[in-house]
Scaffold this active site. Structure first.
Site, PDB file in Angstrom:
ATOM      1  N   HIS A  86      -9.836   1.884   0.278  1.00 29.14           N
ATOM      2  CA  HIS A  86      -8.383   1.731   0.252  1.00 29.14           C
ATOM      3  C   HIS A  86      -7.962   1.177  -1.097  1.00 29.14           C
ATOM      4  O   HIS A  86      -8.239   0.029  -1.432  1.00 29.14           O
ATOM      5  CB  HIS A  86      -7.959   0.787   1.374  1.00 29.14           C
ATOM      6  N   LYS A  91      -9.720   7.902   2.745  1.00 33.42           N
ATOM      7  CA  LYS A  91     -10.162   6.519   2.526  1.00 33.42           C
ATOM      8  C   LYS A  91     -11.554   6.268   3.094  1.00 33.42           C
ATOM      9  O   LYS A  91     -12.188   5.272   2.745  1.00 33.42           O
ATOM     10  CB  LYS A  91      -9.162   5.548   3.143  1.00 33.42           C
ATOM     11  N   GLU A 129      -0.834   5.069  13.763  1.00 33.14           N
ATOM     12  CA  GLU A 129      -0.511   6.267  12.984  1.00 33.14           C
ATOM     13  C   GLU A 129      -0.669   7.525  13.820  1.00 33.14           C
ATOM     14  O   GLU A 129       0.165   8.442  13.750  1.00 33.14           O
ATOM     15  CB  GLU A 129      -1.387   6.357  11.730  1.00 33.14           C
ATOM     16  N   CYS A 174       0.801  -1.226   0.000  1.00 31.10           N
ATOM     17  CA  CYS A 174       0.000   0.000   0.000  1.00 31.10           C
ATOM     18  C   CYS A 174       0.831   1.273   0.000  1.00 31.10           C
ATOM     19  O   CYS A 174       0.284   2.372  -0.015  1.00 31.10           O
ATOM     20  CB  CYS A 174      -0.957  -0.023   1.186  1.00 31.10           C
ATOM     21  N   PHE A 203       1.798  -3.457   3.919  1.00 35.06           N
ATOM     22  CA  PHE A 203       2.162  -4.785   4.417  1.00 35.06           C
ATOM     23  C   PHE A 203       3.644  -5.025   4.140  1.00 35.06           C
ATOM     24  O   PHE A 203       4.157  -4.675   3.075  1.00 35.06           O
ATOM     25  CB  PHE A 203       1.356  -5.872   3.694  1.00 35.06           C
ATOM     26  N   HIS A 246      -2.768   7.853   6.330  1.00 37.56           N
ATOM     27  CA  HIS A 246      -2.952   6.535   5.737  1.00 37.56           C
ATOM     28  C   HIS A 246      -4.342   6.035   6.111  1.00 37.56           C
ATOM     29  O   HIS A 246      -5.064   5.519   5.267  1.00 37.56           O
ATOM     30  CB  HIS A 246      -1.855   5.589   6.219  1.00 37.56           C
TER      31      HIS A 246
END
Length: 415
Positions: free
Chosen positions: A343, A338, A317, A166, A402, A306
């Site tokens: 996402h 998002k 975050e 991502c 990831f 994010h």
């Protein structure tokens, strides 16, 4: 050696998204707080735990790709080509008037041609190896967004794809910044593209318990920083920027949205899918981006988070932001777009960089929707429910993937 005095400008933006396939439609829907989520229409999802997504609607390659070429591209590559075309149009980039040897393309994709992979695997099982398409490999591999954009528009500068889950789109933009500073190109077409709303991808994310299962209310399912979040909503699309050295942009009197001032990258070195619990990796990426841009934490007015709506990721975050910005963290705005787009995985960093550039250029911050019961660990100003008109001097866009990949972009308003 990179020349940090060589400033880099954002002169064009293009998108394919669940909220519209052009920038103005996307922007209007963002400011109105529209959700792009709905039941999956592309295939029968009735046997999946998560049966909804943020799909791209009414997509067409007309005017950008001919039908023959389009059929030889996976959907994520088509998205990249259309978004790149839109970005170059926005930038008023006349390719016949520039040195195409010095125009490069870097477009990231976290997964690549998943739809092509699944389709051709079915053909292999049902019809045998002789019926697998000779275009299978070049349609599937992740670098083909960059490769096909280069081929379609005759761009002969640096050309490659980035693959960091991502964070792929943000890494593509950051590496393009470095190429421009190094003098390897005058113009870079960069961003991310993804199309993984497929049975295998949804099943895999469901098995990892990463997706929201709020099937009865998809539009309220993506709820970053909310106490009742239960996973992300998968999206698709592309976000592409045109970056130029300041000198090149000035020579051709290009429109300038903002400056791309800095880029920071780091690794958690912690876990396959979970972020480091102390937020250290994300914090290091943000600090490096600010340092690269010559910004103090107090200079930043806005963060595009994010903010995926996952139970583990959102508070980490917030913790990282607090460690970097300290008391100033409570004075800046930090939204999660998002909540509306879903996402976009490897395309998320590209789309969110486009949004961040628009915030700097237009002085309006889109809202975070569905923030109804704030997680006590998430206590910053997330611009809930309604867009806010406010000038922004500098902004940060975060992307974390990831594998522990972290990328942060720092952008500045141009006076």
């Amino acid at each position: 050696m990179a020349d940090h005095e060589r400033r880099v400008m954002v002169t064009g933006v293009g998108v394919v998204s669940p909220l519209g396939n052009d920038v103005e439609t996307l922007w209007t829907n963002l400011l109105a707080g529209v959700s792009g989520a709905g039941p999956i229409t592309r295939f029968d999802a009735s046997n999946l735990d998560s049966r909804f997504a943020c799909e791209v609607k009414d997509f067409s390659t007309e005017g950008v790709l001919d039908r023959k070429d389009s059929k030889r591209m996976d959907r994520f590559v088509q998205y990249a080509a259309v978004a790149a075309h839109g970005a170059m149009q926005w930038a008023r980039l006349d390719l016949d008037a520039v040195d195409r040897d010095r125009v490069g393309v870097v477009i990231g994709s976290g997964i690549g041609g998943m739809e092509t992979f699944e389709t051709q695997h079915r053909i292999l099982l049902e019809k045998g190896p002789g019926r697998v398409s000779p275009y299978f490999i070049p349609m599937m591999i992740s670098d083909m967004a960059a490769g096909q954009v280069s081929i379609r528009f005759g761009l002969r500068g640096p050309n490659f794809g980035t693959v960091s889950a991502c964070a792929s789109g943000a890494h593509a933009i950051g590496e393009s910044l470095r190429l421009l500073r190094a003098g390897d190109a005058d113009v870079m077409i960069c961003g991310g593209a993804e199309s993984t709303i497929t049975p295998m991808a949804i099943a895999g994310f469901c098995s990892a318990r990463a997706l929201s299962t709020r099937n009865d209310d998809p539009q309220r399912a993506s709820r970053p920083f909310d106490r009742d979040r239960d996973g992300f909503v998968i999206g698709e699309g592309a976000g592409v920027l045109v970056l130029e050295t300041e000198a090149h942009a000035r020579r051709r009197d290009a429109p300038v949205l903002c400056e791309l001032g800095g880029y920071g990258a780091s690794a958690d070195a912690y876990h396959l899918t979970a972020p480091a619990e102390d937020g250290n990796g994300a914090a290091r990426a943000m600090r490096r981006a600010l340092q690269d841009a010559g910004l103090a934490p107090e200079d930043v007015d806005y963060i595009n988070a994010h903010g995926t709506s996952t139970p583990a990721g959102d508070p980490v975050e917030v913790q990282a932001v607090k460690s970097v910005f300290r008391e100033h963290a409570h004075r800046l705005m930090m939204n999660a777009t998002k909540s509306m787009t879903g996402h976009l995985l490897g395309a998320a960093g590209g789309l969110e960089a486009v949004i961040t550039a628009l915030v700097l250029a237009r002085g309006i911050v889109p809202p975070t929707i569905n923030l109804e019961n704030a997680d006590p660990r998430c206590d910053l100003d997330f611009v809930p429910h309604q867009a806010r008109t406010q000038s922004v001097r500098a902004a940060v866009s975060n992307s974390f993937g990831f594998g522990g990949h972290n990328a942060t972009l720092a952008l500045k308003a141009v006076k």
